[in-house]
Design a protein around this motif. Structure first.
Motif, PDB file in Angstrom:
ATOM      1  N   ASN A 197       0.818  -1.188   0.146  1.00  8.29           N
ATOM      2  CA  ASN A 197      -0.003  -0.047  -0.061  1.00  8.29           C
ATOM      3  C   ASN A 197       0.873   1.185   0.147  1.00  8.29           C
ATOM      4  N   ALA A 198       1.831   1.222  -0.738  1.00  8.33           N
ATOM      5  CA  ALA A 198       2.766   2.461  -0.717  1.00  8.33           C
ATOM      6  C   ALA A 198       3.099   2.988  -2.267  1.00  8.33           C
ATOM      7  N   GLU A 199       2.329   2.796  -3.084  1.00  2.00           N
ATOM      8  CA  GLU A 199       2.397   3.296  -4.476  1.00  2.00           C
ATOM      9  C   GLU A 199       2.902   4.818  -4.476  1.00  2.00           C
ATOM     10  N   LYS A 200       2.405   5.736  -3.462  1.00  2.00           N
ATOM     11  CA  LYS A 200       2.824   7.129  -3.415  1.00  2.00           C
ATOM     12  C   LYS A 200       4.291   7.366  -3.202  1.00  2.00           C
ATOM     13  N   PHE A 201       4.852   6.406  -2.375  1.00  4.58           N
ATOM     14  CA  PHE A 201       6.188   6.449  -1.697  1.00  4.58           C
ATOM     15  C   PHE A 201       7.471   5.666  -1.962  1.00  4.58           C
ATOM     16  N   VAL A 202       6.984   4.467  -2.619  1.00  2.00           N
ATOM     17  CA  VAL A 202       7.978   3.558  -2.954  1.00  2.00           C
ATOM     18  C   VAL A 202       9.104   4.059  -3.838  1.00  2.00           C
ATOM     19  N   THR A 203       8.895   4.991  -4.792  1.00  2.00           N
ATOM     20  CA  THR A 203       9.793   5.395  -5.828  1.00  2.00           C
ATOM     21  C   THR A 203      10.741   6.497  -4.961  1.00  2.00           C
ATOM     22  N   GLN A 204      10.535   7.237  -4.091  1.00  2.00           N
ATOM     23  CA  GLN A 204      11.191   7.912  -3.251  1.00  2.00           C
ATOM     24  C   GLN A 204      12.481   7.116  -2.452  1.00  2.00           C
ATOM     25  N   ALA A 205      11.664   5.910  -1.925  1.00  2.00           N
ATOM     26  CA  ALA A 205      12.286   5.096  -1.111  1.00  2.00           C
ATOM     27  C   ALA A 205      13.628   4.573  -1.947  1.00  2.00           C
ATOM     28  N   VAL A 206      13.112   3.907  -2.990  1.00  2.00           N
ATOM     29  CA  VAL A 206      14.176   3.279  -3.879  1.00  2.00           C
ATOM     30  C   VAL A 206      15.290   4.340  -4.302  1.00  2.00           C
ATOM     31  N   GLU A 207      14.887   5.334  -4.780  1.00  2.62           N
ATOM     32  CA  GLU A 207      15.877   6.274  -5.426  1.00  2.62           C
ATOM     33  C   GLU A 207      16.894   6.983  -4.220  1.00  2.62           C
ATOM     34  N   SER A 208      16.118   7.034  -3.055  1.00  7.01           N
ATOM     35  CA  SER A 208      17.164   7.422  -1.875  1.00  7.01           C
ATOM     36  C   SER A 208      17.972   6.478  -1.525  1.00  7.01           C
ATOM     37  N   ALA A 209      17.764   5.018  -1.919  1.00  4.68           N
ATOM     38  CA  ALA A 209      18.837   4.082  -1.630  1.00  4.68           C
ATOM     39  C   ALA A 209      19.814   4.032  -2.876  1.00  4.68           C
ATOM     40  N   LEU A 210      19.353   4.265  -4.021  1.00  7.41           N
ATOM     41  CA  LEU A 210      20.319   4.304  -5.197  1.00  7.41           C
ATOM     42  C   LEU A 210      21.258   5.209  -5.220  1.00  7.41           C
ATOM     43  N   GLN A 211      21.180   6.411  -4.414  1.00  6.56           N
ATOM     44  CA  GLN A 211      21.997   7.385  -4.305  1.00  6.56           C
ATOM     45  C   GLN A 211      23.574   6.822  -4.204  1.00  6.56           C
ATOM     46  N   PHE A 212      23.634   5.835  -3.321  1.00  6.33           N
ATOM     47  CA  PHE A 212      24.886   5.316  -2.842  1.00  6.33           C
ATOM     48  C   PHE A 212      25.537   4.266  -3.627  1.00  6.33           C
ATOM     49  N   ASP A 213      26.798   4.545  -3.816  1.00  2.60           N
ATOM     50  CA  ASP A 213      27.491   3.592  -4.677  1.00  2.60           C
ATOM     51  C   ASP A 213      27.533   2.185  -4.063  1.00  2.60           C
ATOM     52  N   GLU A 214      27.706   2.519  -2.511  1.00  2.00           N
ATOM     53  CA  GLU A 214      27.683   1.132  -1.749  1.00  2.00           C
ATOM     54  C   GLU A 214      26.615   0.191  -1.799  1.00  2.00           C
ATOM     55  N   VAL A 215      25.371   0.681  -2.300  1.00  2.00           N
ATOM     56  CA  VAL A 215      24.080  -0.043  -2.456  1.00  2.00           C
ATOM     57  C   VAL A 215      24.285  -1.006  -3.815  1.00  2.00           C
ATOM     58  N   HIS A 216      24.804  -2.098  -3.466  1.00  2.00           N
ATOM     59  CA  HIS A 216      24.509  -3.436  -4.293  1.00  2.00           C
ATOM     60  C   HIS A 216      23.374  -3.578  -5.082  1.00  2.00           C
ATOM     61  N   GLU A 217      22.293  -3.434  -4.356  1.00  2.00           N
ATOM     62  CA  GLU A 217      21.009  -3.899  -5.005  1.00  2.00           C
ATOM     63  C   GLU A 217      19.858  -3.376  -3.818  1.00  2.00           C
ATOM     64  N   VAL A 218      18.804  -3.073  -4.444  1.00  2.00           N
ATOM     65  CA  VAL A 218      17.641  -2.816  -3.687  1.00  2.00           C
ATOM     66  C   VAL A 218      16.396  -3.982  -4.111  1.00  2.00           C
ATOM     67  N   ILE A 219      16.279  -4.438  -2.999  1.00  2.00           N
ATOM     68  CA  ILE A 219      15.214  -5.728  -3.024  1.00  2.00           C
ATOM     69  C   ILE A 219      14.055  -5.411  -2.729  1.00  2.00           C
ATOM     70  N   LEU A 220      13.006  -5.254  -3.481  1.00  2.00           N
ATOM     71  CA  LEU A 220      11.676  -4.994  -3.255  1.00  2.00           C
ATOM     72  C   LEU A 220      10.797  -6.220  -3.078  1.00  2.00           C
ATOM     73  N   VAL A 221      10.238  -6.369  -2.149  1.00  2.00           N
ATOM     74  CA  VAL A 221       9.372  -7.637  -1.818  1.00  2.00           C
ATOM     75  C   VAL A 221       7.757  -7.160  -1.647  1.00  2.00           C
ATOM     76  N   GLU A 222       7.013  -7.136  -2.760  1.00  2.00           N
ATOM     77  CA  GLU A 222       5.638  -6.694  -2.802  1.00  2.00           C
ATOM     78  C   GLU A 222       4.803  -7.581  -2.406  1.00  2.00           C
ATOM     79  N   ASP A 223       3.820  -7.182  -1.370  1.00  2.00           N
ATOM     80  CA  ASP A 223       3.168  -7.832  -0.211  1.00  2.00           C
ATOM     81  C   ASP A 223       1.659  -8.093  -0.665  1.00  2.00           C
TER      82      ASP A 223
END
Length: 313
Positions: A11-37
Motif C-alpha cells: 500500500n505504498a504506491e505514492k512513496f516507494v519510488t522515493q524510497a528506492v531512489e534514496s537508496a540508489l544514491q549510494f555507490d555502496e548499495v549493491h542492490e535494492v530488493i523490493l518484496v511486494e506483499d
C-alpha cells in the motif's frame, strides 16, 4: 562495501519510488530488493516500472502471491540478498545522504557486526502533521549515549526510557553474522512490532555499534495510513499489540539457555505488566492489588515503563 537494501512494499504506491531512489544514491548499495506483499493499490505496477528503470532494483513476491506482512517480506528479502551487508527501509520512508557515512568507517573493523543511527521525521501532509505532531514532533528517534555493544540489549530491555531507541531504517548488519547467529529472523507471528522484537534478539546475538546519533540518517514518513501511526495514536489499542510483542520476547527468552535467570525474570514481569495493562478495567485493579502482594516486581517493572503507564492510566 556491497549493501543489499530490503524494502517490503504494501500500500505504498505514492512513496516507494522515493524510497528506492534514496537508496540508489549510494555507490555502496549493491542492490535494492523490493518484496511486494499483495498491495491493494498500484504498488506492484510501480515496482515493476522501477525494475525496468534501474538495473540495481530487484522485485520479488511471496510464492503464493498472498499477503504475509512486513516480517516475512523482510525474511524473503534477506534470503534473496547477495550483498555483504543488509540494510532495511520501509517503503514510505527514505534515506538521507549521510546514511552510510559511519558504516564505511566502522565496518573496516571485523568485530563490528552491526551499526545503528538516528531516525528523523517528515510529515507528508498538513493533515498528517496536524493529527500526529503531538506523537513525533520533530524529535530524533535515537539512542541517547554511545554505548558499548554489550550494553545495547540490557539497555533496551531494562532502561528504555533513558536508553532511547533505534529504528530498523537506520540499521546496517553484516549478512554473515546475521545468518550464523540468528536462527530465526523476523517472526511471522507478529503483524506489528515485529521489528522491535527482532531488534531485541539481534542486539543480544550481535555486537551492534553506534553510528551517527545526533542527526538523522534516515527519515520516517508520517501520513494518515501508517499502521504504526494508528497504533501510536491509539486508534489501534497499543496495549493489545504490546502484549503480543512481549509474549514473543518472553517465549524466546524462556527457550534461550544463555540468558541469565534475572533477565528472564525481568522479561516475564514486563510481559505480565502489559497483560495487566490490557485487562478490562473491572479486572485491572484487582490484578494490580494481587501482584502487589504476590509479585510486586511485575508492577514495578511496568510502572517504570512509559508505555505501560500510558496504557494503565
Amino acid at each position: 562495501m556491497k549493501i543489499s537494501v530490503i524494502i517490503p512494499v504494501y500500500n505504498a504506491e505514492k512513496f516507494v519510488t522515493q524510497a528506492v531512489e534514496s537508496a540508489l544514491q549510494f555507490d555502496e548499495v549493491h542492490e535494492v530488493i523490493l518484496v511486494e506483499d499483495q498491495s491493494p493499490d498500484q504498488a506492484l505496477q510501480v515496482c515493476e516500472q522501477l525494475t525496468e528503470k534501474y538495473d540495481r532494483v530487484r522485485l520479488y513476491q511471496h510464492p503464493d502471491k498472498e499477503n504475509h506482512g512486513a516480517g516475512p517480506s523482510r525474511n524473503l528479502g534477506i534470503e534473496k540478498s547477495t550483498g555483504d551487508f543488509i540494510a532495511f527501509l520501509d517503503a514510505d520512508d527514505y534515506y538521507l545522504p549521510n546514511r552510510f557515512d559511519a558504516e564505511k568507517e566502522l565496518f573496516k573493523r571485523p568485530e563490528v557486526e552491526g551499526v545503528y543511527g538516528a531516525l528523523g521525521v517528515h510529515y507528508y501532509t498538513e493533515k498528517a502533521k496536524e493529527q500526529y505532531y503531538s506523537l513525533f514532533k520533530d524529535k530524533l528517534t535515537t539512542v541517547y549515549k554511545r554505548h558499548d555493544p554489550k550494553e545495547v540489549f540490557p539497555g533496551q530491555i531494562y532502561m528504555l526510557g533513558s536508553f532511547g531507541l533505534f529504528s530498523i531504517d537506520a540499521l546496517t548488519i553484516r549478512r554473515d553474522s546475521l545468518m550464523k547467529k540468528m536462527n530465526l529472523l523476523f517472526k511471522s507471528s507478529l503483524r506489528l512490532h515485529q521489528d522491535t522484537e527482532f531488534l531485541y534478539r539481534l542486539s543480544y546475538y550481535l555486537d551492534l555499534y553506534p553510528g551517527i546519533l545526533d542527526k538523522a540518517v534516515a527519515i520516517r514518513g508520517v501520513h494518515e495510513s501508517n499502521r504504526i501511526t494508528l497504533i501510536d495514536s491509539k486508534k489501534i489499542n497499543p496495549a493489545t499489540t504490546r502484549v503480543l510483542l512481549w509474549k514473543e520476547v518472553n517465549d524466546w527468552a524462556e527457550n534461550e539457555n544463555t540468558i541469565p535467570d534475572h533477565v528472564k525474570q525481568h522479561i516475564n514481569r514486563m510481559y505480565r505488566s502489559f497483560q495487566i495493562a490490557n485487562s478490562p478495567a473491572s479486572k485491572k485493579w484487582g490484578m494490580i492489588f494481587k501482584y502487589l502482594f504476590t509479585d510486586y516486581q511485575s508492577i514495578r517493572s511496568g510502572i517504570y515503563n512509559i508505555n505501560f503507564r500510558n496504557n494503565l492510566f
